[in-house]
Design an enzyme around this catalytic site. Structure first.
Site, PDB file in Angstrom:
ATOM      1  CB  SER A 110      39.888  31.300  40.615  1.00 15.44           C
ATOM      2  OG  SER A 110      38.666  31.941  40.342  1.00 15.44           O
ATOM      3  CB  THR A 159      37.265  36.639  47.051  1.00 18.05           C
ATOM      4  OG1 THR A 159      38.382  35.761  46.927  1.00 18.05           O
ATOM      5  CG2 THR A 159      37.672  38.029  46.578  1.00 18.05           C
ATOM      6  CE  LYS A 256      42.861  36.946  46.719  1.00 24.03           C
ATOM      7  NZ  LYS A 256      42.219  37.820  45.748  1.00 24.03           N
ATOM      8  CG  HIS A 280      40.643  41.445  43.363  1.00 23.66           C
ATOM      9  ND1 HIS A 280      39.697  40.772  44.084  1.00 23.66           N
ATOM     10  CD2 HIS A 280      40.684  40.818  42.164  1.00 23.66           C
ATOM     11  CE1 HIS A 280      39.176  39.795  43.346  1.00 23.66           C
ATOM     12  NE2 HIS A 280      39.772  39.799  42.174  1.00 23.66           N
TER      13      HIS A 280
HETATM   14  C1  LIG Z   1      43.832  37.853  35.793  1.00 19.64           C
HETATM   15  C2  LIG Z   1      43.495  37.855  37.248  1.00 19.64           C
HETATM   16  C3  LIG Z   1      42.383  37.145  37.684  1.00 19.64           C
HETATM   17  C4  LIG Z   1      42.060  37.123  39.052  1.00 19.64           C
HETATM   18  N1  LIG Z   1      41.006  36.377  39.461  1.00 19.64           N
HETATM   19  C5  LIG Z   1      40.712  36.308  40.786  1.00 19.64           C
HETATM   20  C6  LIG Z   1      39.674  35.466  41.263  1.00 19.64           C
HETATM   21  O1  LIG Z   1      39.013  34.763  40.498  1.00 19.64           O
HETATM   22  N2  LIG Z   1      39.431  35.473  42.600  1.00 19.64           N
HETATM   23  C7  LIG Z   1      40.144  36.234  43.489  1.00 19.64           C
HETATM   24  O2  LIG Z   1      39.891  36.210  44.690  1.00 19.64           O
HETATM   25  N3  LIG Z   1      41.166  37.010  43.062  1.00 19.64           N
HETATM   26  C8  LIG Z   1      41.465  37.058  41.747  1.00 19.64           C
HETATM   27  N4  LIG Z   1      42.512  37.842  41.325  1.00 19.64           N
HETATM   28  C9  LIG Z   1      43.314  38.582  42.325  1.00 19.64           C
HETATM   29  C10 LIG Z   1      44.497  37.726  42.813  1.00 19.64           C
HETATM   30  O3  LIG Z   1      44.067  36.610  43.535  1.00 19.64           O
HETATM   31  C11 LIG Z   1      45.449  38.521  43.713  1.00 19.64           C
HETATM   32  O4  LIG Z   1      44.725  39.093  44.781  1.00 19.64           O
HETATM   33  C12 LIG Z   1      46.200  39.623  42.971  1.00 19.64           C
HETATM   34  O5  LIG Z   1      46.512  39.244  41.651  1.00 19.64           O
HETATM   35  C13 LIG Z   1      47.483  39.931  43.733  1.00 19.64           C
HETATM   36  O6  LIG Z   1      48.159  41.004  43.197  1.00 19.64           O
HETATM   37  P1  LIG Z   1      49.383  40.857  42.168  1.00 19.64           P
HETATM   38  O7  LIG Z   1      48.760  40.463  40.860  1.00 19.64           O
HETATM   39  O8  LIG Z   1      49.990  42.199  42.160  1.00 19.64           O
HETATM   40  O9  LIG Z   1      50.304  39.772  42.690  1.00 19.64           O
HETATM   41  C14 LIG Z   1      42.849  37.858  39.974  1.00 19.64           C
HETATM   42  C15 LIG Z   1      43.972  38.559  39.530  1.00 19.64           C
HETATM   43  C16 LIG Z   1      44.307  38.563  38.193  1.00 19.64           C
HETATM   44  C17 LIG Z   1      45.529  39.322  37.752  1.00 19.64           C
END
Ligand SMILES: Cc1cc2nc3c(=O)[nH]c(=O)nc-3n(C[C@H](O)[C@H](O)[C@H](O)COP(=O)(O)O)c2cc1C
Length: 401
Positions: A110, A159, A256, A280
């Site tokens: 990220s 994203t 995304k 997300h």
């Molecule tokens: C703590 C945390 C931080 C995240 N930070 C970002 C981020 O900076 N950019 C982004 O596109 N998605 C972010 N996400 C979303 C993840 O990339 C992903 O889409 C999501 O966690 C997938 O679902 P899951 O946690 O059920 O596997 C984040 C998710 C979590 C749990």
């Protein structure tokens, strides 16, 4: 291997993570927005999908690998972008990157991270994907993208599902806000978790202090506990920005956060190489449908050339098989990797990926498929007794079994 050896699945790692992390930090990775409906449904939707096994097929030689963007992956899984992995484990982002590389899958960094993209590119042999949002001052985003290009990054993830800050009430309740202020409650919470206090924060204090954003432009960088940046994500982001990025970025471009089939088709028209169907992880729009529910319609709306990746709710290898059966070329994991990291560091992530690999392999064998080439919608029951796609002979589309 320590704590990792006591974990047999994602949920076990979640339990380990909950024990190790202060409440505010655990909630930050574990929870969703508002009433957490999208979070619950993202997981429940996968559970509700049933696979119909076909037997008496030789599955003695199995291959769970796949090809994505012309590269071979050991399994159709990548680690998704999650800001702030470094607050879960000392050097957590590099630990995720190393574990993914060892397992033969991509790691997505990220931009909201504290390890320089150059270092992660080196660790992954250039196989890192860089995820970014777009800021109001587009030139700052474009500068980050130029930096990624110079670092040898080949895959950029934009994203698009976060034009404003989502409503995550638990963060406010836990005092987990920017700028971070230490309250008596937070002090007690941290004191009750000495392994995290000394093993993570203590080590940072001895090694230069609280981690700082390492991939933001200088105008935005600062300690992760500092004041929120005035350079917010661009609520004004449009398809024109995607077109501009397509011009600027010669490598693989993925969008995304897509949920609507027409958005996926529009993304393809803008020349992107892939879309990530995602809620997300249930952290943004709480009224969103589960990503896996939208996958078949999205697959149908785009050409075979467009890579369709899905995330949100993947906890088991069988979820990966379900995603591929419904049209995904690959999947991302977010929270599963963070639980493993927070619970047991790099060995934990390595073990989690090994467990996922074994679960995928076992599921393929149990449904009678020696490889993903044989996995399609004919494996999936939509409602009791109804297939969502053709069976192996191509005939059973939407017929009662
Ligand atoms: C703590 C945390 C931080 C995240 N930070 C970002 C981020 O900076 N950019 C982004 O596109 N998605 C972010 N996400 C979303 C993840 O990339 C992903 O889409 C999501 O966690 C997938 O679902 P899951 O946690 O059920 O596997 C984040 C998710 C979590 C749990």
């Amino acid at each position: 291997m320590g704590a990792a050896s006591r974990a047999y699945n994602t949920d076990d790692f979640r339990t380990l993570a909950r024990r190790r992390l202060p409440r505010g930090v655990f909630d930050f990775i574990d929870r969703g927005s508002e009433d957490e409906t999208a979070l619950a449904e993202s997981v429940a939707a996968f559970r509700s999908i049933k696979l119909l096994p076909r037997h008496l097929n030789d599955v003695s030689q199995r291959d769970i690998g796949c090809t994505l963007f012309g590269r071979r992956l050991a399994m159709p899984v990548a680690i998704g972008p999650t800001g702030a992995a470094d607050i879960l484990w000392f050097g957590g982002e590099l630990a995720l990157a190393r574990a993914a590389t060892k397992a033969g899958i991509p790691f997505t960094l990220s931009t909201s991270s504290t390890t320089p993209v150059e270092q992660v590119a080196e660790t992954t042999g250039g196989a890192v994907w860089l995820q970014t949002y777009l800021w109001e001052r587009r030139e700052l985003s474009h500068a980050v993208i130029a930096r990624a290009k110079a670092a040898g990054v080949q895959t950029l993830v934009l994203t698009v599902d976060t034009p404003v800050i989502p409503n995550r009430e638990f963060n406010a309740r836990n005092g987990f806000v920017n700028p971070f202020r230490v309250t008596p409650r937070i002090t007690l919470d941290i004191m009750a978790h000495p392994r995290w206090l000394f093993g993570v924060m203590g080590r940072y204090m001895l090694n230069g202090g609280i981690p700082r954003y390492a991939n933001y432009p200088p105008e935005m960088s600062g300690a992760i506990t500092g004041k929120p940046s005035r350079l917010a994500n661009a609520a004004s982001i449009t398809w024109e920005d995607v077109a501009k990025l397509r011009d600027l970025w010669p490598g693989i471009l993925i969008v995304k956060g897509i949920l609507a089939p027409d958005d996926a088709a529009t993304a393809e028209k803008h020349g992107v190489d892939g879309v990530i169907v995602s809620t997300h992880g249930g952290r943004n729009l709480d009224s969103a449908p589960a990503a896996i529910q939208m996958l078949p319609a999205i697959r149908a709306a785009v050409s075979k050339q467009l890579a369709v990746i899905v995330d949100s709710g993947i906890r088991r290898g069988s979820d990966v098989v379900k995603a591929v059966a419904l049209g995904a070329d690959a999947t991302l994991i977010g929270k599963a990797a963070l639980y493993a990291l927070a619970g047991a560091g790099e060995p934990g992530v390595g073990r989690l990926l090994g467990l996922l690999r074994d679960e995928i392999d076992r599921t393929l064998a149990l449904v009678g498929c020696p490889s993903f080439a044989a996995v399609g919608p004919g494996l999936v029951l939509q409602q009791a007794g109804t297939l969502v796609g053709p069976g192996r002979d191509g005939t059973a589309f939407r017929e009662a079994v």
